[in-house]
Enzyme design. Structure first.
Site, PDB file in Angstrom:
ATOM      1  N   LYS A  72       0.813  -1.227   0.000  1.00  0.00           N
ATOM      2  CA  LYS A  72       0.000   0.000   0.000  1.00  0.00           C
ATOM      3  C   LYS A  72       0.844   1.275   0.000  1.00  0.00           C
ATOM      4  CE  LYS A  72      -4.046  -2.026   2.232  1.00  0.00           C
ATOM      5  NZ  LYS A  72      -5.068  -1.886   3.280  1.00  0.00           N
ATOM      6  N   ASP A 109     -10.208   2.382   2.094  1.00  0.00           N
ATOM      7  CA  ASP A 109     -10.358   1.760   3.418  1.00  0.00           C
ATOM      8  C   ASP A 109     -11.076   2.732   4.368  1.00  0.00           C
ATOM      9  OD1 ASP A 109      -9.092  -0.678   2.912  1.00  0.00           O
ATOM     10  OD2 ASP A 109      -7.109   0.163   3.274  1.00  0.00           O
TER      11      ASP A 109
END
Ligand code: ATR
Length: 288
Positions: A72, A109
């Protein structure tokens, strides 16, 4: 199989390991449900190969990809533009290919976490004081999301206190405005009296990990409890909170909701998170 038409819109999930990812099942469910000629492929990317893989995906015409552990932060560094949530969290979990072949980065997220709270009847904008256990990547996104949704006060507790201090400092430097309190990990039970949301972002309570030891006795009755751990679906923390009458929010919903913006960007349909989808994915986590 849709991918064999030769015209299928392609997306996938980049990670290592990636075999355990639930995202392919989730996206394949939606592709089938909406009758889309597309495919979503797990991509196990060796260390050091992330940037080359991105170039290859672009050449192959992939619409984009999700990015999971451990890439990420590399995705954050590789994109040619990003949304506000990615900028603040320092992590990109969704790549969307642009017309020029470069990838735009999103962090879904955070909206996924907030949407999951809303689905659990917890309005993030009405919160007054949230406490977050942990100070890793997930905690950073959640702290940012809660603050940006309007929660004015956030207490961070982490085993390594310094990491919580750095997290708060980083968020403030990035323009996130909230009052951050940093407390010792040992104080996790005594701080509960003044909060209206408790979020566990550590792996404590996950199958095979150590339990999360916390006494919820002083948590106000109206306070909600959320665990981002979703294996087991109902963690001991959530079980205890529910038994005491608190609203609880399961971690699986965050996984389901974070997938929505990516699917919409790649395949052109905003998919719905339904009870049926929840049950299908839940059965993969804890087969009956
Ligand atoms: P993620 O990206 O999911 O947030 P992470 O960055 O590895 O994962 O963060 C894991 C979090 O769980 C950290 O806050 C970690 O605490 P430390 O910063 O002290 O390592 C916390 N954690 C992991 N094991 C723990 C344990 N046994 N007791 C308390 N906290 C723990």
């Amino acid at each position: 199989m849709a991918a064999q038409t030769g015209k299928a819109m392609l997306a996938g999930v980049i990670g290592r390991p990636v075999g355990h990812s639930l995202s392919p099942a989730l996206h394949e469910y939606w592709l089938k449900k909406y009758g889309i000629d597309g495919a979503y492929i797990p991509l196990d990317v060796p260390e050091g190969a992330f940037n080359d893989v991105l170039k290859t995906l672009s050449l192959l015409g992939f619409r984009g990809a999700n990015v999971t552990i451990p890439y990420k932060e590399q995705a954050f560094a590789a994109v040619s533009g990003m949304d506000e949530m990615a900028r603040i969290s320092g992590a990109v979990n969704t790549l969307v290919r642009q017309e020029n072949g470069n990838f735009y980065g999103k962090n879904t997220d955070i909206p996924g976490f907030l949407e999951n709270l809303r689905t659990g009847d917890v309005a993030p904008e009405k919160l007054r004081h949230a406490a977050i256990l942990g100070a890793g990547g997930a905690a950073r996104g959640i702290a940012a999301g809660l603050a940006m949704a309007g929660c004015p006060e956030i207490t961070l507790l982490n085993r390594t206190r310094e990491k919580a201090e750095i997290l708060a400092q980083t968020l403030m430097e990035k323009g996130v405005s909230a009052i951050f309190h940093i407390k010792d990990w040992e104080a996790r039970t005594e701080i509960l009296g003044g909060i209206d949301l408790l979020v566990n972002t550590t792996q404590l309570g996950m199958l095979g990990q150590m339990p999360l030891e916390i006494d919820l006795a002083t948590l106000p009755a109206a306070a909600a409890v959320c665990d981002i751990v979703y294996n087991p679906l109902v963690t001991p923390l959530l079980k205890d909170a529910a038994a005491r009458g608190h609203k609880t929010v399961e971690g699986l919903g965050m996984l389901l909701h974070q997938a929505v913006p990516g699917f919409e960007a790649w395949f052109g349909v905003k998919p719905e998170v339904t009870g049926e989808l929840h049950d299908i994915i839940a059965a993969m986590i804890a087969p009956c």
